[in-house]
Scaffold this active site. Structure first.
Site, PDB file in Angstrom:
ATOM      1  N   ASP A  34      10.105   7.103  -3.284  1.00 30.49           N
ATOM      2  CA  ASP A  34       8.951   6.969  -3.090  1.00 30.49           C
ATOM      3  C   ASP A  34       7.979   7.733  -4.347  1.00 30.49           C
ATOM      4  O   ASP A  34       8.786   8.429  -5.263  1.00 30.49           O
ATOM      5  CB  ASP A  34       8.786   7.827  -2.005  1.00 30.49           C
ATOM      6  N   TYR A  40       2.034  -1.787   7.126  1.00 30.99           N
ATOM      7  CA  TYR A  40       2.601  -2.575   8.117  1.00 30.99           C
ATOM      8  C   TYR A  40       3.456  -3.583   7.551  1.00 30.99           C
ATOM      9  O   TYR A  40       3.332  -4.778   7.865  1.00 30.99           O
ATOM     10  CB  TYR A  40       1.252  -3.321   8.903  1.00 30.99           C
ATOM     11  N   HIS A  41       4.819  -2.966   7.127  1.00 35.99           N
ATOM     12  CA  HIS A  41       5.912  -3.623   6.623  1.00 35.99           C
ATOM     13  C   HIS A  41       7.099  -2.771   6.990  1.00 35.99           C
ATOM     14  O   HIS A  41       6.882  -1.638   6.160  1.00 35.99           O
ATOM     15  CB  HIS A  41       5.892  -4.068   5.205  1.00 35.99           C
ATOM     16  N   HIS A  98       9.391   0.198   7.029  1.00 39.37           N
ATOM     17  CA  HIS A  98      10.192   0.992   6.111  1.00 39.37           C
ATOM     18  C   HIS A  98      10.594   2.199   6.684  1.00 39.37           C
ATOM     19  O   HIS A  98      10.228   2.642   7.562  1.00 39.37           O
ATOM     20  CB  HIS A  98       9.246   1.198   4.859  1.00 39.37           C
ATOM     21  N   VAL A  99      11.738   2.909   6.023  1.00 38.27           N
ATOM     22  CA  VAL A  99      12.427   3.876   6.598  1.00 38.27           C
ATOM     23  C   VAL A  99      12.426   5.075   5.462  1.00 38.27           C
ATOM     24  O   VAL A  99      12.585   4.735   4.227  1.00 38.27           O
ATOM     25  CB  VAL A  99      13.764   3.726   7.088  1.00 38.27           C
TER      26      VAL A  99
END
Length: 331
Positions: free
Chosen positions: A199, A268-269, A271-272
């Site tokens: 990230d 809005y896709h 992911h973790v």
């Protein structure tokens, strides 16, 4: 993420803004990259920045969000002090200068002036920045929202569908058009595959604040609300292989990891998030984070658990979705 594509904790902007922010992430996290051209760009990009106002700051987290103009374009600059690393302590103590401020018996305080390369400020530049970026980073009060399954269908989903929440930067990663050199692990299976990469909030210089993101290859899963028992193989694959990849790459066992999804998500896709246990990452509180292990068990117990379950999440004052809940008399 995140952080909706500039909603809540991440990116909600047009493609140009997304590319600018993603480029800033890449340049920043790669330490300027290899070669003098990128280093020169990193050194000079903020020379003409004109500050308008401070959007937010935190003495505890040692961060500041500044709005201003860069080459006559609206911009947001994020400054963040980097953590002190154990492997630099010897040089920090031997190569710094001290200025005494106070001494009383066995106690003394100093101002330590460290060598420049040990005193870095992680800097993210969003340019051109939209009003949505400004709202995202501005200090605001939050309200806890109660969303039923019916609320999602009648309020949240229509709001999402009407907004321009661009996730082109996500597709660029999946298609190896951007950040391909940062991918830690990849499973190319079209049904259960994902990519795992750092990230942008993690500078990758120490594991104490480890933060990686698993982004699924499937493009039709927006969030937790879309998950059913059909997605269990995908979730289990991410959970298992993500932990294995982190153990192999960073020597961090599964017992030291916090693995979770956000709701509402940053974008809005599906992911973790993978973070080191003990690191208080943004959005890891109970009002927003859902442990992946719990998500898997809930779907094993009830295939439609997240379609019908009442979920709670915080929304900031200027969030458009909060307005929709108020208009519907749900707040």
């Amino acid at each position: 993420m995140a952080d909706p594509a500039v909603k809540r904790d991440s990116v909600e902007a047009d493609d140009l803004s997304q590319r600018a922010e993603k480029k800033a992430r890449v340049d920043d996290e790669s330490g300027g990259g290899a070669g003098g051209e990128r280093e020169a760009e990193s050194e000079n990009v903020l020379c003409g920045f004109k500050t308008s106002n401070v959007l937010n700051d935190s003495a505890r987290e040692k961060t500041m969000f500044i709005r201003g103009k860069l080459a006559d374009q609206e911009a947001v600059v994020i400054l963040e002090k980097t953590p002190i690393r154990e492997d630099t302590l010897a040089e920090l103590f031997s190569g710094s200068t001290l200025k005494l401020e106070m001494k009383n018996d066995i106690y003394s305080t100093y101002r330590l002036h460290a060598p420049p390369h040990l005193n870095e400020i992680k800097t993210t530049v969003v340019c051109p920045a939209t009003e949505k970026h400004v709202t995202k980073y501005q200090r605001q009060e939050s309200s806890l929202v109660e969303e039923t399954g019916e609320d999602y269908q009648s309020i949240t989903l229509p709001y999402i569908q009407k907004q321009t929440f661009s996730v082109q930067w996500v597709y660029n990663i999946l298609e190896k058009k951007a950040e391909a050199d940062r991918i830690v692990y990849e499973d190319p299976d079209p049904e259960v595959g994902f990519v795992l990469l750092p990230d942008f909030k993690w500078d990758q210089k120490q594991v104490d604040d480890l933060y990686l993101m698993a982004i699924v290859l499937q493009r039709d899963i927006k969030s937790l609300r879309d998950l059913t028992s059909e997605h269990l193989p995908l979730l289990q694959n991410i959970f298992q292989k993500g932990k294995e990849a982190i153990l192999q790459r960073y020597n961090l066992p599964a017992s030291k990891l916090r693995v979770y999804l956000h709701y509402q998500p940053s974008y809005y896709h599906l992911h973790v998030h993978f973070t080191k246990l003990g690191y208080e990452a943004p959005g890891c509180g109970v009002e927003r984070a859902h442990l992946l292990a719990d998500v898997i068990q809930n779907l094993q117990s009830d295939p439609r658990y997240y379609e019908t379950r009442t979920l709670y999440f915080p929304l900031r004052t200027n969030d458009g979705l909060l307005s929709k809940f108020k208009e519907a008399g749900r707040l």
